[in-house]
Design a protein around this motif. Structure first.
Motif, mmCIF file in Angstrom:
data_model
loop_
_atom_site.group_PDB
_atom_site.id
_atom_site.type_symbol
_atom_site.label_atom_id
_atom_site.label_comp_id
_atom_site.label_asym_id
_atom_site.label_seq_id
_atom_site.Cartn_x
_atom_site.Cartn_y
_atom_site.Cartn_z
ATOM 1 N N ASP A 120 57.502 72.605 17.127
ATOM 2 C CA ASP A 120 57.613 72.851 15.585
ATOM 3 C C ASP A 120 56.551 72.461 14.999
ATOM 4 O OD1 ASP A 120 58.969 71.782 15.004
ATOM 5 O OD2 ASP A 120 60.423 73.325 14.529
ATOM 6 N N GLY A 121 55.645 71.284 15.373
ATOM 7 C CA GLY A 121 54.947 70.155 14.546
ATOM 8 C C GLY A 121 54.713 68.868 16.316
ATOM 9 N N PRO A 122 54.787 67.915 14.268
ATOM 10 C CA PRO A 122 54.892 66.780 15.042
ATOM 11 C C PRO A 122 55.905 66.345 15.943
ATOM 12 C CG PRO A 122 54.374 66.830 12.658
ATOM 13 C CD PRO A 122 54.762 68.335 13.119
ATOM 14 N N HIS A 123 56.029 64.955 16.248
ATOM 15 C CA HIS A 123 57.152 65.000 16.973
ATOM 16 C C HIS A 123 58.485 64.294 16.054
ATOM 17 C CE1 HIS A 123 55.534 63.871 21.345
ATOM 18 N NE2 HIS A 123 55.056 65.344 21.222
ATOM 19 N N VAL A 124 59.875 64.537 16.700
ATOM 20 C CA VAL A 124 60.756 63.783 15.810
ATOM 21 C C VAL A 124 61.453 63.419 16.764
ATOM 22 C CG1 VAL A 124 61.425 65.805 14.638
ATOM 23 C CG2 VAL A 124 61.864 65.707 16.557
ATOM 24 N N GLY A 125 61.705 62.197 16.505
ATOM 25 C CA GLY A 125 63.062 61.013 17.425
ATOM 26 C C GLY A 125 63.483 60.264 17.114
ATOM 27 N N PHE A 126 63.918 58.966 17.896
ATOM 28 C CA PHE A 126 64.351 57.627 17.097
ATOM 29 C C PHE A 126 63.900 56.679 17.625
ATOM 30 C CE2 PHE A 126 67.507 59.689 20.479
ATOM 31 C CZ PHE A 126 67.298 58.415 20.879
ATOM 32 N N ASP A 127 63.897 55.220 16.553
ATOM 33 C CA ASP A 127 64.170 54.155 17.532
ATOM 34 C C ASP A 127 65.270 53.411 17.334
ATOM 35 O OD1 ASP A 127 60.694 54.100 17.311
ATOM 36 O OD2 ASP A 127 61.011 53.306 15.231
ATOM 37 N N LEU A 128 65.544 52.641 18.529
ATOM 38 C CA LEU A 128 66.386 51.484 18.898
ATOM 39 C C LEU A 128 66.101 50.397 18.163
ATOM 40 C CD1 LEU A 128 67.606 52.263 21.960
ATOM 41 C CD2 LEU A 128 68.822 53.386 19.447
ATOM 42 N N THR A 129 66.912 49.333 17.097
ATOM 43 C CA THR A 129 65.874 48.101 17.190
ATOM 44 C C THR A 129 66.918 47.361 16.755
ATOM 45 O OG1 THR A 129 67.065 48.672 14.524
ATOM 46 C CG2 THR A 129 64.287 49.234 14.836
ATOM 47 N N GLU A 130 66.466 46.312 17.131
ATOM 48 C CA GLU A 130 67.971 44.333 17.315
ATOM 49 C C GLU A 130 67.288 43.703 16.313
ATOM 50 O OE1 GLU A 130 70.963 42.992 20.204
ATOM 51 O OE2 GLU A 130 68.862 43.384 21.035
ATOM 52 N N ALA A 131 68.219 43.596 14.947
ATOM 53 C CA ALA A 131 67.749 42.251 13.974
ATOM 54 C C ALA A 131 68.257 40.716 15.154
ATOM 55 C CB ALA A 131 68.957 42.063 13.483
ATOM 56 N N GLY A 132 67.890 40.075 14.784
ATOM 57 C CA GLY A 132 68.064 38.484 14.916
ATOM 58 C C GLY A 132 67.796 38.027 17.138
ATOM 59 N N THR A 133 68.100 37.499 16.912
ATOM 60 C CA THR A 133 67.467 36.400 17.764
ATOM 61 C C THR A 133 68.755 37.216 19.408
ATOM 62 O OG1 THR A 133 68.521 34.324 17.801
ATOM 63 C CG2 THR A 133 66.409 34.834 17.183
ATOM 64 N N HIS A 134 70.440 37.168 19.370
ATOM 65 C CA HIS A 134 71.226 37.805 19.751
ATOM 66 C C HIS A 134 70.717 38.957 20.241
ATOM 67 C CE1 HIS A 134 74.694 36.912 22.899
ATOM 68 N NE2 HIS A 134 74.777 38.647 21.561
ATOM 69 N N LYS A 135 70.536 39.101 21.579
ATOM 70 C CA LYS A 135 69.814 40.150 22.258
ATOM 71 C C LYS A 135 71.270 40.797 22.742
ATOM 72 C CE LYS A 135 66.000 40.291 19.987
ATOM 73 N NZ LYS A 135 65.518 40.588 18.905
ATOM 74 N N GLY A 136 71.637 41.861 22.023
ATOM 75 C CA GLY A 136 72.843 42.792 23.034
ATOM 76 C C GLY A 136 72.852 44.075 23.138
ATOM 77 N N LEU A 137 71.317 45.189 22.582
ATOM 78 C CA LEU A 137 71.396 46.321 23.018
ATOM 79 C C LEU A 137 70.962 46.477 23.842
ATOM 80 C CD1 LEU A 137 70.634 49.088 21.110
ATOM 81 C CD2 LEU A 137 68.052 47.972 20.592
ATOM 82 N N ALA A 138 72.032 47.719 24.225
ATOM 83 C CA ALA A 138 71.482 47.901 26.117
ATOM 84 C C ALA A 138 71.559 49.174 26.224
ATOM 85 C CB ALA A 138 72.416 47.379 26.667
ATOM 86 N N VAL A 139 70.258 49.814 26.602
ATOM 87 C CA VAL A 139 70.496 51.495 27.134
ATOM 88 C C VAL A 139 70.272 51.113 28.726
ATOM 89 C CG1 VAL A 139 68.086 52.911 27.383
ATOM 90 C CG2 VAL A 139 69.033 51.455 25.336
ATOM 91 N N TYR A 140 71.179 52.490 28.910
ATOM 92 C CA TYR A 140 71.090 52.916 30.540
ATOM 93 C C TYR A 140 70.407 53.817 30.801
ATOM 94 C CZ TYR A 140 74.636 49.133 30.398
ATOM 95 O OH TYR A 140 75.334 47.866 29.828
ATOM 96 N N ALA A 141 69.864 54.484 31.259
ATOM 97 C CA ALA A 141 69.670 55.247 32.382
ATOM 98 C C ALA A 141 70.416 55.936 33.900
ATOM 99 C CB ALA A 141 67.137 55.797 32.549
ATOM 100 N N VAL A 142 71.158 56.651 33.987
ATOM 101 C CA VAL A 142 71.741 57.088 34.872
ATOM 102 C C VAL A 142 73.002 58.543 35.081
ATOM 103 C CG1 VAL A 142 73.346 54.631 34.147
ATOM 104 C CG2 VAL A 142 73.899 56.887 33.610
ATOM 105 N N ARG A 143 72.695 58.783 36.014
ATOM 106 C CA ARG A 143 73.358 60.439 36.448
ATOM 107 C C ARG A 143 74.566 60.979 35.869
ATOM 108 N NH1 ARG A 143 70.230 58.155 40.569
ATOM 109 N NH2 ARG A 143 67.402 58.956 40.737
ATOM 110 N N ASP A 144 75.042 59.405 35.964
ATOM 111 C CA ASP A 144 77.469 60.104 35.397
ATOM 112 C C ASP A 144 76.695 59.008 34.644
ATOM 113 O OD1 ASP A 144 79.947 60.091 35.567
ATOM 114 O OD2 ASP A 144 79.560 61.402 36.975
ATOM 115 N N PRO A 145 77.494 59.551 33.345
ATOM 116 C CA PRO A 145 78.215 58.520 32.469
ATOM 117 C C PRO A 145 78.770 57.005 32.896
ATOM 118 C CG PRO A 145 78.481 60.590 31.197
ATOM 119 C CD PRO A 145 78.145 60.330 32.522
#
Length: 287
Positions: free
Chosen positions: A106-131
């Motif tokens: 019904d219009g422009p794309h919505v959605g979300f950004d994943l951000t991470e501050a600082g130099t220590h990077k721990g943010l993780a995303v998994y694409a899986v078939r089962d959690p």
């Protein structure tokens, strides 16, 4: 770090905003944020988001049977937008790690950004078939607010400091540094107490504190959007992050113990009989 109450509120917010939308595209600005390769992240395009759940501190989006699982780690965050621009992400785009574009038809794309501050990077995303294919989820201990949760079996024979135990996701799921400080303050218990040495009264007191602190935090967090959750969490802390301030219960000065990569806060009068805890920054505690 987002903990159970904030993650639960994020999941509820995503359930309201994202379920029913179709994934238009998932863009990466960081190669390292994606921890899996099968199924490919491109396979989510064109699929509908059919559910959102929480496992400990993990966000789990069910995308027509595939799962996009997010762990925000220490400095990650999820930022929702009701109107995403057309500009494409570039690799190395500062704190921005990933963008999930959604089409509601019904219009422009919505959605979300994943951000991470600082130099220590721990943010993780998994694409899986089962959690359960995510190692961190497969290893999770029980959820402390789940029906039937009992603390005594969790503590039995564990010769570890109770602060460390509460933060160990394999023992109890969802509690991190901030809420473990708050729980131990509410329970009037030293963070260095040994779990296996607690008597029945202390175990009951700790179990009640876990339920009360997390239950209150969940109630406060729910209904708030992602942008509000961080400040809301900080405003509710009684000892965590309050070093040098007055304890709201007894008026004593909140103290802290600093470690190599973290710190804890406590009230000497409420929790340690007025005795200051030694700084153990060179120990392996909490690592």
């Amino acid at each position: 770090m987002p903990e159970m109450p904030e993650v639960d509120a994020l999941v509820a917010d995503l359930r309201e905003r994202a379920v029913g939308a179709v994934v238009a595209e998932i863009e990466q600005a960081s190669i390292s944020v994606l921890k899996t390769f099968d199924p490919p992240i491109t396979s989510f395009a064109g699929l509908e988001i059919t559910g959102a759940e929480r496992h400990g501190k993990f966000v789990d989006l069910d995308v027509s049977g595939l799962h996009l699982v997010i762990h925000l780690a220490r400095a990650g965050w999820l930022r929702w937008s009701d109107k995403l621009g057309d500009k494409r992400l570039k690799l190395g785009n500062g704190p921005l790690a990933m963008r999930v574009r959604l089409d509601k038809g019904d219009g422009p794309h919505v959605g979300f950004d994943l951000t991470e501050a600082g130099t220590h990077k721990g943010l993780a995303v998994y694409a899986v078939r089962d959690p359960q294919d995510v190692p961190g989820i497969a290893a999770l201990g029980p959820d402390p607010l789940a029906d039937g949760f009992e603390l005594a079996p969790v503590l039995e024979d564990r010769r570890m400091q109770v602060k460390r135990l509460l933060r160990d996701q394999k023992v109890v799921a969802g509690i991190g540094n901030a809420y473990s400080d708050e729980i131990l303050h509410a329970a009037k218990m030293s963070p260095f107490a040994i779990a296996a040495d607690l008597d029945a009264e202390q175990v009951t007191r700790l179990e009640v504190a876990i339920r009360d602190v997390l239950g209150e935090a969940l109630a406060e967090a729910h209904g708030k959007h992602a942008a509000e959750l961080k400040d809301n969490k900080r405003s509710r802390m009684r000892v965590h992050g309050r070093t040098g301030e007055a304890c709201p219960v007894c008026g004593d000065t909140v103290a802290q113990v600093v470690f190599a990569d973290s710190s804890l806060q406590y009230c000497p009068t409420c929790q340690t009989g007025g005795k200051p805890l030694k700084d153990r920054s060179t120990s392996k505690f909490l690592k």
